[in-house]
Design an enzyme around this catalytic site. Structure first.
Site, PDB file in Angstrom:
ATOM      1  CE  LYS A 194     -65.840   5.394  28.030  1.00 45.39           C
ATOM      2  NZ  LYS A 194     -66.918   4.515  27.555  1.00 45.39           N
ATOM      3  CE  LYS A 247     -67.205   5.734  31.746  1.00 43.58           C
ATOM      4  NZ  LYS A 247     -67.928   4.935  30.788  1.00 43.58           N
ATOM      5  CB  SER A 273     -67.112   0.101  37.595  1.00 42.55           C
ATOM      6  OG  SER A 273     -66.089   0.150  36.614  1.00 42.55           O
TER       7      SER A 273
HETATM    8  C1  PBG Z   1     -68.621   1.457  27.203  1.00 44.17           C
HETATM    9  C2  PBG Z   1     -68.734   2.031  28.570  1.00 44.17           C
HETATM   10  C3  PBG Z   1     -67.798   1.808  29.595  1.00 44.17           C
HETATM   11  C4  PBG Z   1     -68.322   2.421  30.721  1.00 44.17           C
HETATM   12  C5  PBG Z   1     -69.542   3.011  30.371  1.00 44.17           C
HETATM   13  N1  PBG Z   1     -69.772   2.766  29.022  1.00 44.17           N
HETATM   14  C6  PBG Z   1     -66.556   1.036  29.594  1.00 44.17           C
HETATM   15  C7  PBG Z   1     -65.561   1.213  28.536  1.00 44.17           C
HETATM   16  O1  PBG Z   1     -65.492   2.239  27.856  1.00 44.17           O
HETATM   17  O2  PBG Z   1     -64.797   0.282  28.356  1.00 44.17           O
HETATM   18  C8  PBG Z   1     -67.646   2.383  32.060  1.00 44.17           C
HETATM   19  C9  PBG Z   1     -68.470   2.683  33.254  1.00 44.17           C
HETATM   20  C10 PBG Z   1     -67.858   2.271  34.534  1.00 44.17           C
HETATM   21  O3  PBG Z   1     -66.686   1.852  34.617  1.00 44.17           O
HETATM   22  O4  PBG Z   1     -68.570   2.377  35.545  1.00 44.17           O
HETATM   23  N2  PBG Z   1     -68.853   2.232  26.114  1.00 44.17           N
END
Ligand code: PBG
Length: 323
Positions: A194, A247, A273
């Protein structure tokens, strides 16, 4: 010329016959945002067509998705600011919005696959995925919170726990907590690679979960790194993960392919997103063909090696019969 590759492209029938990659409903996971209240449905400004649902409305949404053959859901809660604290205690409080949402969905639709997000940020007054002390994100102390959260999700009926926090050792820690409490059958979909990405902006708007200070670079990965994803993958596999996730998806297709080539576990990819917002904004301006752009994106993520795709497009591609 003996070889003329165009011969295999000359008709729709032949093109379909030789097509290497397919996307089907079974590959898709639909992320859903939850808010408190009754009969609430509020659109996320930066994600046209995506809503935050109150639990009653969530049930209607899940039902309509199941009718389309969309069976897997990843739930994310929008938590009232007054319930947030340093230790994210709301994340495992009996009767909390999120735990109610999980158990209501499983009670009404036992066949639905419910995936739950384990990380502190939606519940943290600091807006970070871990406990903050003097500006630092504590690792081992955070694991205890994640363990409580994962256990609460399992007790509420979660099928798959998805830790998205990027703390070291959390997959093994959560696996132990689940096993010690009799939840050996609950799966773990680890956010393995991630990245500290700009593409989470609209999600943080949806949940009002942006960090209150600093950024997430001390735990999420540097977008410039590929080999580091292999270290994370090896650890998650050794610690008992059932799925490895990459991700975001589109800017990291090389990482999806790399993990696919280095593990036998199924790979999940999160079409996040900001990727959704980008496509929708261009479509609203009339700059892209909606059906073609969206199916091309999903196909490319599958082609790179993802078995499952978490995508905000999941419902619309099925409703419109685009697959
Ligand atoms: C938080 C989390 C995030 C997303 C999924 N879980 C955001 C972040 O890490 O700040 C993002 C998903 C998306 O942008 O669609 N743990």
């Amino acid at each position: 010329m003996l070889q003329r590759p165009r011969r295999n492209r000359k008709s729709e029938a032949i093109r379909q016959m030789v097509q290497e990659t397919h996307v089907s409903a079974a590959n898709l996971i639909f992320p859903l945002f939850i808010i408190d209240g009754n009969n609430q449905k509020s659109e996320v400004a930066s994600m046209p067509g995506i809503y935050r649902h109150s639990v009653d409305n969530l049930l209607r949404e899940v039902e309509s998705c199941l009718k389309l053959g969309l069976n897997a859901f990843d739930l994310f809660p929008n938590i009232d600011e007054s319930l947030k604290d340093k230790y994210a205690t709301e994340s495992y409080r009996d009767g909390s919005l999120y735990l109610r949402a999980i158990s209501e969905v499983k009670k009404n639709f036992p066949e639905a696959c419910v995936i739950t997000d384990v990380a502190m940020d939606p519940y943290s007054s600091d807006g970070h995925d871990g406990i903050v002390e003097n500006g630092e994100i504590l690792n081992d102390e955070t694991l205890e919170v994640l363990g409580k959260m994962a256990l609460a999700h399992a007790q509420a009926g979660a099928d798959i726990i998805a830790p998205s926090d990027m703390m070291d050792g959390r997959v093994g820690y959560i696996r132990n907590v689940l096993d010690d409490n009799g939840f050996t059958g609950v799966s773990i979909m680890s956010y393995t690679a991630k990245y500290a990405s700009a593409f989470y902006g609209p999600f943080r708007d949806a949940l009002n979960s942006a960090p209150k200070f600093g950024d997430k670079k001390s735990y999420q990965m540097n977008p410039a790194n590929q080999r580091e994803a292999l270290i994370e993958a090896d650890l998650d596999e050794a610690e008992g993960a059932d799925f490895l996730m990459v991700k975001p998806a589109l800017p990291y297709l090389d990482v999806i392919k790399l993990l696919k080539d280095n593990t036998e576990l199924p790979i999940a990819a999160y079409n996040v997103s900001g990727e959704y917002a980008m496509i929708k904004a261009a479509i609203q301006k009339g700059w892209l063909n909606e059906q073609r752009a969206i199916t091309e994106v999903l196909t490319s993520i599958r082609r790179a090696g993802a078995t499952a795709i978490l995508t905000y497009h999941a419902k619309e591609v099925l409703e419109n019969k685009w697959l």
